[in-house]
Scaffold this motif. Structure first.
Motif: not given
Length: 758
Positions: A661-684
């Protein structure tokens, strides 16, 4: 023994057994001073060594009494020619390699006027196929002058030369190599002949290639050398002039006598009863044939001296039955001995010689049979003296025929020979005994075993097959036991046969521990032979014992809490854990044949412990179990992927049926597809959206950690850098558009733009 007493005076006188009343002047010639007296004879030989390498050999026989020391050459030159064209192919210098004296048949017959030395000249030569492939063959010649000046049967012997001549075939025939070594002929002659007595000598040769040899007498060759140029720098091409016979002499009548000199064309045996004193030259040719075709020839020139010898009466021998009441001797040509089982096989031999002091010797020569020969009983010698002080007038010996001798109904002929020690050669008497021999009856051996009547025998792997064998011979002939296999070697499968006993009864013990390697469908047939050889006639009895190796194997069963196996040829199922997670599974194995079971777990290209995996097995007969545990960690992430573990169960048998019998073992990695990038700030200063930050970046994971953030102006100038993933940048500087790059330690990059509004 007939001894020779010599005294050198004007006339040689010898006691009985040697020459007498021989005038010295007659031996040395009356024609004036000796000239160039040295060459007795000789012949050429060609011996194949390997490939194109041959040895060309010249055997020269030199008069050691009258030969001039200055005529003893240190080398001779041989020339090779094409037989078809007479074109010269090679001149080769043959250096002197050995020098020895030719022995007399009976050393006691040595006379001071006759001594011959054998000089051997030899050189290695090359006969390449491209040069020596002529279908007509080749010949070699050596020319040398001069002969002994006392020769009686040729004209002007002191000026007569010699050409030693040899023919040999090309080294290629029909496009294929043709290898030939020319005959090695004629043991050289040292003996002299006695006038009016039969002289015989065996000039028969041998051939390394097994070619047939034929002999005849030929006129010796004179050639082109002479007293002015006795040793030419090279031989001239053929033809070579023959010597000139004296009147009355010829190739067919070389030595005067009754009979004149003759040679047996098949055996090479020379015979002559010379009638004239003197020194006589003669020539013998030996031709070699292969598959009925003549392929070559060699010639020998030689000399025979004829002397006056004292009268020598021949010995005589009688063959008498041993049994009482049968005193009549055997009558050659009329009687036939019949040797029957239980009858008398021994006969008495009486032999004598009328001459005083003769030493007689008995010998046997089978005429038309080979194999078992009669023997002389050890109680009476076969050699002895007669008519001497303390010696009898007649000697006796006992001749016994073997009981086993078998003529198969044919009449065998045996020569019983008695020879004296006369000179120059022994006188003989021969009784040719004809007999028919019948050996005693003989029964064949018998053989039996304790293997039993129920054959074939059946055995499983690991069983020991054993049984006894008994062989006996009704005539108590010596027996040997042997074992063979029909299509196998018994020793190769581990079978053995031990035997003991002696004579006509032998016991044997067969043992075979059946190994795994012996598993096959066909039975093993062991054949046992009891062999005897009574009277040299093989007899044997055989017994065959077949053995069938029984073998069956059911596959073991592997059960486990592992994920179910995939469809045929599908990829192995996957076990995926988050960092710090733990996975455990149990395995069990059973075998219906109760074979030993072994359970294993093996990583494909990695060590289980390095990946945080642990496996323990409990192996046993018919059952096995195992536990598997995995603790997901960064160590597993850092190994070459994928991590596949092969679980196995194998039965300890000749032809295992492993389960896997053969079994494949994996360590789950974080999902990088859900990365949120911000692009506006208002330092007033309104406390809303005052700083730039990226809380939605992928979290750190084993070797994939946040490394740095760099911010650049629209003109590419770096305005900010940090290694803190919880950074806050307040947009220092003028309002406008900026660019940033986020780097991780595993090489990932995240890029974006940022607008600062004031």
């Amino acid at each position: 023994m007939k001894t020779i007493f010599t005294r050198l005076i004007t006339i040689f006188c010898f006691a009985r057994g040697g020459p007498m009343a021989l005038v010295l002047a007659g031996l040395l010639g009356l024609a004036g001073p000796a000239r160039a007296t040295h060459i007795v004879g000789g012949e050429l030989e060609l011996e194949h060594v390997s490939g194109a390498t041959y040895i060309l050999r010249m055997n020269l026989y030199f008069d050691a009494v009258n030969g001039q020391p200055g005529a003893l050459d240190n080398e001779l030159t041989a020339s090779i020619f094409d037989r078809t064209t007479n074109a010269r192919k090679l001149d080769v210098v043959l250096p002197l390699t050995t020098s020895s004296y030719v022995n007399y048949t009976n050393p006691a017959c040595t006379v001071p006027v006759l001594s011959t030395r054998k000089l051997v000249y030899a050189q290695t030569i090359q006969l390449p196929a491209g040069t020596y492939g002529s279908p007509g063959g080749y010949y070699a010649a050596v020319e040398r002058c001069c002969r002994n000046n006392t020769i009686s049967n040729i004209e002007l012997p002191f000026a007569a030369a010699q050409t030693f001549y040899l023919e040999f075939p090309g080294v290629v025939r029909g496009g294929q190599p043709f290898v030939d070594s020319t005959p090695r002929i004629f043991p050289p002659l040292a003996d002299y002949a006695c006038r009016n007595e039969l002289f015989y000598y065996d000039f028969g040769g041998t051939d390394a290639d097994g070619d047939s040899l034929a002999y005849d007498l030929v006129t010796p060759l004179n050639g082109h050398s002479n007293t002015v140029v006795p040793k030419p720098a090279q031989a001239a091409p053929a033809p070579y002039a023959p010597i000139d016979w004296k009147p009355g002499r010829s190739a067919q009548d070389q030595i005067p006598g009754t009979p004149t000199l003759q040679i047996d064309g098949r055996t090479g045996r020379l015979t002559v009863r010379p009638s004239t004193l003197g020194l006589f030259v003669f020539g013998v040719r030996c031709a070699e044939y292969r598959r009925g075709e003549k392929i070559g020839e060699c010639r020998r020139d030689f000399q025979l001296m004829v002397l006056n010898c004292p009268a020598n009466n021949p010995p005589s021998v009688l063959v008498l039955p041993q049994a009482a009441g049968h005193p009549a001797p055997y009558r050659p040509g009329r009687d036939t001995l019949r040797l029957r089982p239980g009858g008398d096989h021994c006969y008495q031999l009486r032999f004598t010689d009328p001459d005083p002091g003769s030493t007689l010797t008995l010998s046997l020569h089978p005429v038309n049979f080979a194999g078992n020969l009669p023997t002389f009983a050890a109680t009476a010698p076969t050699t002895g003296r007669v008519h001497a002080a303390g010696a009898p007038d007649t000697l006796t010996a006992t001749l016994c025929f073997p009981d086993c001798l078998n003529s198969r109904g044919k009449v065998f002929l045996l020569d019983v020979i008695v020879a004296d020690d006369g000179c120059s050669l022994p006188r003989r008497d021969t009784v040719r005994v004809a007999f028919i021999a019948t050996p005693p009856p003989n029964g064949p051996p018998v053989i039996s075993s304790t293997a039993g009547p129920a054959l074939p025998l059946h055995a499983r792997v690991g069983d020991v097959v054993s049984f006894d064998l008994v062989a006996s011979d009704p005539d108590n002939d010596a027996l040997t036991l042997a074992m063979t296999g029909g299509d196998f070697a018994p020793a190769a499968v581990g079978a053995a046969l031990a035997q003991g006993g002696a004579g006509g009864r032998v016991q044997g013990r067969f043992t075979w521990r059946v190994p795994c390697a012996a598993v096959r469908a066909a039975p093993y047939v062991f054949t046992f032979t009891a062999a005897a050889a009574p009277c040299g006639e093989p007899q044997a009895a055989a017994l065959a014992v077949p053995v069938v190796v029984d073998y069956a194997n059911a596959a073991p069963v592997l059960a486990a809490t592992l994920p179910p196996p995939p469809p045929a040829d599908g990829p192995p199922p996957v076990v995926r854990l988050a960092l710090g997670g733990t996975y455990a599974a149990t395995l069990s194995g059973t075998d219906a044949d109760r074979d030993g079971l072994t359970m294993t777990a093996t990583g494909r290209g990695f060590d289980l412990a390095a990946a945080g995996m642990y496996f323990a097995a409990q192996n046993g007969t018919g059952q096995a179990s195992g536990t598997f545990r995995w603790e997901a960690s960064c160590a597993a992430v850092g190994l070459p992927q994928p991590l596949i573990v092969d679980f196995g169960l194998v039965d300890a048998t000749c032809r295992p049926l492993p389960q896997t019998r053969a079994v494949r073992f994996e360590v789950a990695k974080p999902d990088s597809a859900a990365v949120t990038l911000y692009n506006v700030i208002t330092p007033n200063g309104d406390a809303q959206n005052e700083t730039f930050r990226l809380p939605g970046l992928p979290p750190n994971f084993c070797n994939a950690e946040f490394a740095s953030l760099k911010i650049f102006s629209r003109w590419g100038q770096q305005v900010y850098e940090t290694a803190d993933r919880d950074f806050r940048w307040g947009g220092q500087g003028s309002a406008g558009l900026y660019y940033y790059v986020v780097a991780y330690t595993d090489g990932r990059r995240y890029k974006g733009w940022l607008e600062v509004l004031r």
